[in-house]
Design an enzyme around this catalytic site. Structure first.
Site, mmCIF file in Angstrom:
data_model
loop_
_atom_site.group_PDB
_atom_site.id
_atom_site.type_symbol
_atom_site.label_atom_id
_atom_site.label_comp_id
_atom_site.label_asym_id
_atom_site.label_seq_id
_atom_site.Cartn_x
_atom_site.Cartn_y
_atom_site.Cartn_z
ATOM 1 N N ASP A 121 38.740 31.301 53.092
ATOM 2 C CA ASP A 121 38.296 30.816 51.790
ATOM 3 C C ASP A 121 37.446 29.576 52.021
ATOM 4 O OD1 ASP A 121 39.525 32.734 50.166
ATOM 5 O OD2 ASP A 121 41.373 31.590 49.984
ATOM 6 N N ASP A 135 36.374 37.422 46.525
ATOM 7 C CA ASP A 135 37.131 37.166 45.293
ATOM 8 C C ASP A 135 36.204 37.179 44.079
ATOM 9 O OD1 ASP A 135 39.387 36.815 46.918
ATOM 10 O OD2 ASP A 135 39.089 34.652 47.042
#
Length: 166
Positions: A121, A135
């Site tokens: 991330d 995402d």
């Protein structure tokens, strides 16, 4: 189920999903490399920083063994792909593109998690969880699907009303 829509959407689903997963994985690798020294790059509302998520959305299940998360993610991904490919001839354009986005994002995160280190991330805000492009794809796919369903329902309602007036 209704009649199939002319032209199968299977190639679009497969090629689009693989392409988006590839883009996601490349960007994750670049972000991981650029942010290796621990620096944070501010971009206004969002900033780039390097972290991993060993769980799923919002770090749920992060205490579970990585293989459990990988197997669970793989089962969900396989189910998504199976349903999308079976239903492909009947999907509207919006539903097909939603499928591409959701499957592409899920595939990118699944492949990323296979090394046992979790998902990379790199997009951080102070008001939401840290996330990645996959995402964004998944979220956008759900939004496109919901909007497509609403528009399709309105279209069908208008068609029914017109037919009843004849």
């Amino acid at each position: 189920m209704g009649p199939p829509i002319s032209g199968s959407r299977r190639p679009q689903l497969v090629i689009g999903s693989v392409l988006l997963a590839g883009i996601d994985l490349i960007i994750k690798a670049v972000a991981w490399s650029i942010l290796a020294d621990g620096r944070v790059i501010p971009l206004g509302v969002i900033e780039l920083w390097r972290t991993t998520n060993p769980g799923v959305a919002f770090s749920l299940g992060e205490a579970l063994p990585s293989w459990v998360i990988s197997v669970g993610s793989g089962v969900v991904l396989a189910a998504l792909i199976s349903v999308a490919l079976v239903r492909a001839p009947y999907l509207s354009a919006a539903a097909s593109w939603a499928g591409v986005l959701v499957i592409g994002g899920a595939l990118g995160n699944f492949i990323d998690r296979l090394d046992g280190n979790g998902v990379v991330d790199y997009l951080h805000s102070n008001w939401f969880a840290t996330f990645n492009l996959a995402d964004v794809f998944i979220t956008a796919g759900v939004v496109v699907f919901c909007l497509g369903m609403l528009l399709e329902r309105r279209h069908r309602a208008a068609d029914t009303k017109t037919a009843a007036e004849r």
